[in-house]
Scaffold this active site. Structure first.
Site, mmCIF file in Angstrom:
data_model
loop_
_atom_site.group_PDB
_atom_site.id
_atom_site.type_symbol
_atom_site.label_atom_id
_atom_site.label_comp_id
_atom_site.label_asym_id
_atom_site.label_seq_id
_atom_site.Cartn_x
_atom_site.Cartn_y
_atom_site.Cartn_z
ATOM 1 N N LYS A 1 15.755 6.272 -9.196
ATOM 2 C CA LYS A 1 14.694 7.388 -8.691
ATOM 3 C C LYS A 1 12.982 6.160 -8.049
ATOM 4 O O LYS A 1 13.651 4.983 -7.871
ATOM 5 C CB LYS A 1 13.801 7.608 -9.975
ATOM 6 C CG LYS A 1 13.288 6.691 -11.386
ATOM 7 C CD LYS A 1 12.100 6.181 -11.272
ATOM 8 C CE LYS A 1 10.453 6.865 -10.248
ATOM 9 N NZ LYS A 1 9.914 6.634 -10.153
ATOM 10 N N SER B 1 -5.126 12.589 -9.012
ATOM 11 C CA SER B 1 -6.358 14.132 -8.892
ATOM 12 C C SER B 1 -5.249 15.356 -10.027
ATOM 13 O O SER B 1 -4.673 15.109 -9.617
ATOM 14 C CB SER B 1 -7.322 14.708 -8.306
ATOM 15 O OG SER B 1 -6.415 14.190 -7.306
ATOM 16 N N ASN C 1 -0.556 10.417 -1.652
ATOM 17 C CA ASN C 1 -1.297 8.860 -1.998
ATOM 18 C C ASN C 1 -2.957 8.560 -2.353
ATOM 19 O O ASN C 1 -3.603 7.895 -2.673
ATOM 20 C CB ASN C 1 -0.829 7.482 -1.443
ATOM 21 C CG ASN C 1 0.397 6.794 -2.034
ATOM 22 O OD1 ASN C 1 0.627 7.274 -3.077
ATOM 23 N ND2 ASN C 1 1.226 7.145 -1.301
ATOM 24 N N GLU D 1 7.809 7.899 0.601
ATOM 25 C CA GLU D 1 6.263 9.162 0.177
ATOM 26 C C GLU D 1 6.279 9.522 1.908
ATOM 27 O O GLU D 1 5.994 8.749 2.613
ATOM 28 C CB GLU D 1 5.484 8.682 -0.560
ATOM 29 C CG GLU D 1 5.636 8.586 -2.279
ATOM 30 C CD GLU D 1 4.525 7.939 -3.117
ATOM 31 O OE1 GLU D 1 4.667 7.939 -3.605
ATOM 32 O OE2 GLU D 1 4.006 7.475 -1.939
ATOM 33 N N THR E 1 9.288 10.380 -10.180
ATOM 34 C CA THR E 1 7.852 10.967 -10.470
ATOM 35 C C THR E 1 7.825 11.552 -9.803
ATOM 36 O O THR E 1 7.091 12.408 -9.455
ATOM 37 C CB THR E 1 6.902 9.543 -10.684
ATOM 38 O OG1 THR E 1 7.844 9.100 -9.535
ATOM 39 C CG2 THR E 1 7.312 9.133 -12.105
ATOM 40 N N THR F 1 14.537 -2.925 -7.280
ATOM 41 C CA THR F 1 13.029 -1.334 -6.885
ATOM 42 C C THR F 1 13.851 -0.377 -7.684
ATOM 43 O O THR F 1 14.093 -0.514 -8.180
ATOM 44 C CB THR F 1 13.300 -1.067 -5.663
ATOM 45 O OG1 THR F 1 12.054 -0.955 -5.406
ATOM 46 C CG2 THR F 1 14.504 -0.596 -5.185
#
Lengths: 412, 412
Positions: free
Chosen positions: B186, B412, B407, B284, B160, B197
Site C-alpha cells: 500500500k 478534514s 493533501n 496521489e 489508506t 517504503t
C-alpha cells in the site's frame, strides 16, 4: 509565463520609492525577445571605478550568462549590466556563448569600456537560442534613454512569472557619511537557492573594495536567499550582483572591510533579506507566506537543514494551503531531514501555540487559536528539537493549485 | 484520505489472482479505527518456524510500530502480523508504545506465541493516539475467520489513500522444487523511500534462513522501492516485511543463501519492483507514470542520484502533467543534483527521441513524436551525462491538481 496574465500575489508588498544612486543610470526597452508589448530588456550603466561582487547558482548546468559573469567578476570592475527576460540562454551550447559575447561587445561599445566590464543575466525559457540580435538592435536607443531615477522600470523589466516588482532601499553610515543601497530582484518559481538565487541587482554609491564587497555579499546571501525556497528546484540562472559606484564622500575603506563597514554590511544584509522574502511572497501560486524557526538542534547547520526540509515538504506546504495545522507532517519532515532528532524530545508550535511537546500532543490542547492562525496570510511554525542550542530559520510559501496551473503549461 | 471517495488512478493495474501460500492464513475486519464501513484491520498468521526479514524507514521520527518491528526482527522468527489503516501511531509517545505492546500481546495470546513474534504496522494520520482497544476487541473474531485464500481482502484492508489494491505473485525454483512468493503493498503519498517504503508484506512457502532472507530483501528494496518517489516526502512508517514459512520441500538453504537461492532472489526482486511500481501508479493525483533512465554518469550511485533529482523536481513533474516535454527543466534537475555533470556533454531524450545532444538542441529536431509520447500515460525520459558508464533508473508520477486536492484537506 509566456504572456499569461497572472493575478497579483495576495502576499505582494507595495513597491518602495527608490531614489537615484549616484553613479548609476538605468532604463528598459521592449526588445520583443519573447514577450510582446512589455519591457524585457534592462540596462544599467555605472561610472568608471565601480566595484562589483557576485554570487551565482551552484547548479551544475548554469546558463551562459552565469559563466560569463563568473569570469568577468575576476576583474572586480563593472561599467554595465544588461538583463533580458523571457529567454534564459541556458543549455544553448556555442550559440549561447556567442550570444553573451555579442551582447557584451555591443554594450561595451556604447559605454566605452571593456567587454569584461559588462555583466549579463538572462531568465526565462531554457534550451532555446537567445535571439541576441534583438538585444543588440535595441541597445543603442535604450542607452540613449538611460537616466538615474528609473529603478521602478528596471524592477518591472526583469520580471518573468513574477506578479509584482520587487525593490528595496537602505541607508547606512560609513564614517560620518550616509550612503544609499538600492536593489531589485525577480523570481517566482525554480526557487531553491544554493549560494544565491534568481536575479537580484543592487547598487550603492559607497566606495567599497571588491574583496570587502564580495565578503559582505556572500555572508548576506547565506543568511537570506539561501534560507528561502519556493519549490526546491535550484535555478540554472541564479545571480546576485552588487555594484559600488564610489560616488559617496566617505573615508577610504580598507580591502578587508572591517569595523568601518559594520553599518553598511548590516544594511546590505537587511536589504538582501527583504528582497529574498519578496521573492518568496511572489512564489508561484503562493497564497500564504510561511516562516519556519527551528531551535534546539545539535548545531546551527543542522537546524537550518531541518528548517529547509520542512520548507521543502510538499505535504507540509499543501496542508498549509488547506489551512490544516497538520503537525504530523512537520514531524515527518523533521525526521526525513537526516539530521539528529529524537522523536520523544520534539516540540511543535504553530502561530505561537504549542501543539506537541516532548513527543506527544500537549494535554488539553485547544485547537482554536491555531485554526484562526492558519486562516491568515502569514504562517509561523516553530520546532524545538530538544537536543542542543542550534537555531535556524527558513521562509517559503504554500503549494497550491496555482503552482500546478502556472507550471503545467509554462511553454504553451 | 478520511473516507473520501477518490477516483481510481488511471494508471491502475488489475489485481492478480493470488494463490494460498502454504503456512499463511490471513483475514480482515472492520475495527472502526478511523474509517466506517470498510475493513481497516488485517491479520496474518504464520506456521511455527517461519523466518522473517524486514527493512524500515530511515526517517528519524519513526512510528512506534517501526520501533517494535526493528526490535522484534532480531529474533528472526514470526508467527503473526497485525496491520491497521487510518492511524499511523506516530508521534504518540508512551501511548504509542503502550498501543503496540497491547496489540502484540493480544495477537500473541490468540496465536499462542511470544509477543516478539508478532509484527505490527500502522499507517494513516500522525499524532493521534491509536485506539488500540478497538484493535484488540476486533482481533478474536478476526482470528477465528483467518483462511489461506484471502490475499485480495488483505490487499484492500491495508489501503489508506490508495485507489486500487496492490498484489504480486512470483514462482521460483529452489533446487528442483517450485516455491511461491506472494506480496501486497500500500502507499500513495508521503512516498520517497529511504531503504524501504510504505507497507509491503510478502510471504513465501520457501524455507530460507533469516540472514539470507534479510540480505535478499535489502538488495531487492535498494533496487525497487528505494528508486521510486511520489512526492519526495519520506514516511515515518515505511515497512517491508518478508515471511518464509518453510512449508515447501526443497533442499536445505545455507544461512548465507548462495547459488541455490539465485532463482528465488531474482523472483523476489521482480516482485518487489512490481509492487513498488504499483505504488507509484497509485501516487496521489497521478495521471502519468514516469520512468527516468540516466546513463553515462561517473558512477552508478551518481546516476541514481541524478535520476532521483529529476524524479523529485516539482517543475519536471508539473511539466509532464501539462504534457510539455520541457527538457530545460530536466537539465535544471540534473544540475541541481550536485553530482558531476558537464552541461556541454549532456543529452536528453523523451520517448526515445533525442531532443538535446552534447549541450544543445538537436539540429532539425522534430517535436512531433515527442508531443505524441507526452499525451500517453507512460512517459520515458533518458538522460546521458556523457562522462562515464554509471547507470541508474527512477520511477515517479506527475504532479497534478489531484495531489493538491488530496493533501490540502487530508484531515478534514
Amino acid at each position: 509565463m509566456a504572456g499569461k496574465d497572472l493575478p497579483t500575489s495576495p502576499l505582494a508588498m507595495p513597491l518602495p520609492a527608490v531614489p537615484p544612486v549616484a553613479g548609476v543610470r538605468l532604463g528598459v526597452a521592449a526588445a520583443g525577445i519573447r514577450y510582446k508589448g512589455r519591457p524585457d530588456l534592462t540596462m544599467f550603466e555605472f561610472v568608471p571605478g565601480t566595484t562589483v561582487a557576485g554570487v551565482f547558482t551552484l547548479n551544475k548546468c548554469p546558463g551562459a550568462p552565469v559563466d560569463w559573469c563568473r569570469a568577468a567578476l575576476k576583474g572586480g570592475k563593472a561599467r554595465a549590466l544588461v538583463v533580458n527576460a523571457g529567454n534564459a540562454n541556458v543549455f544553448t551550447g556555442k550559440l549561447g556563448r556567442d550570444a553573451v559575447q555579442a551582447t557584451a561587445d555591443a554594450a561595451a561599445k556604447l559605454v566605452g569600456c571593456k567587454a569584461k566590464e559588462v555583466f549579463l543575466a538572462s531568465t526565462g525559457v531554457i534550451g532555446e537560442p537567445l535571439p541576441h540580435e534583438k538585444l543588440t538592435a535595441a541597445l543603442p536607443a535604450l542607452f540613449g534613454k538611460l537616466r538615474d531615477n528609473n529603478w521602478e522600470d528596471a524592477a518591472r523589466g526583469i520580471m518573468t512569472t513574477d506578479t509584482f516588482p520587487k525593490a528595496c532601499v537602505r541607508k547606512a553610515m560609513i564614517g560620518e557619511t550616509e550612503v544609499t543601497i538600492a536593489g531589485i530582484a525577480k523570481g517566482s518559481g525554480m526557487v531553491a537557492p544554493d549560494m544565491a538565487t534568481m536575479l537580484c541587482f543592487i547598487a550603492t554609491d559607497a566606495k567599497i573594495p571588491a574583496a570587502a564587497l564580495q565578503a559582505a555579499l556572500k555572508k548576506g546571501t547565506d543568511a537570506s536567499f539561501n534560507r528561502t525556497t519556493v519549490d526546491s528546484d535550484t535555478s540554472t540562472s541564479d545571480t546576485v550582483l552588487v555594484f559600488a559606484t564610489g560616488q559617496a564622500k566617505h573615508p577610504r575603506v580598507p580591502a578587508e572591510g572591517g569595523p568601518m563597514l559594520r553599518d553598511f554590511v548590516k544594511a546590505l544584509h537587511e536589504l538582501l533579506l527583504d528582497l529574498a522574502l519578496q521573492v518568496v511572497r511572489d512564489g508561484e501560486g503562493a497564497q500564504k507566506f510561511i516562516r519556519i524557526d527551528v531551535t534546539g538542534a545539535t548545531t546551527a547547520r543542522s537546524a537550518q537543514r531541518i528548517a529547509m526540509a520542512i520548507a521543502n515538504s510538499p505535504l507540509v506546504k499543501t496542508a498549509i494551503a488547506g489551512e490544516d495545522a497538520n503537525w504530523g507532517r512537520i514531524v515527518m519532515a523533521v525526521g526525513k531531514a537526516g539530521e539528529p532528532a529524537d522523536r520523544d524530545k520534539l516540540s511543535v508550535a504553530v502561530g505561537g501555540t504549542w501543539m506537541a511537546r516532548d513527543g506527544g500532543v500537549v494535554p488539553g490542547y485547544d485547537e482554536t487559536p491555531v485554526v484562526a492562525h492558519m486562516k491568515g496570510r502569514e504562517i509561523e511554525i516553530t520546532v524545538d528539537i530538544g537536543l542542543g542550542r542550534g537555531k535556524g530559520t527558513a521562509w517559503t510559501c504554500d503549494l497550491t493549485h496555482g503552482y500546478i496551473d502556472i507550471n503545467g503549461s509554462y511553454r504553451s
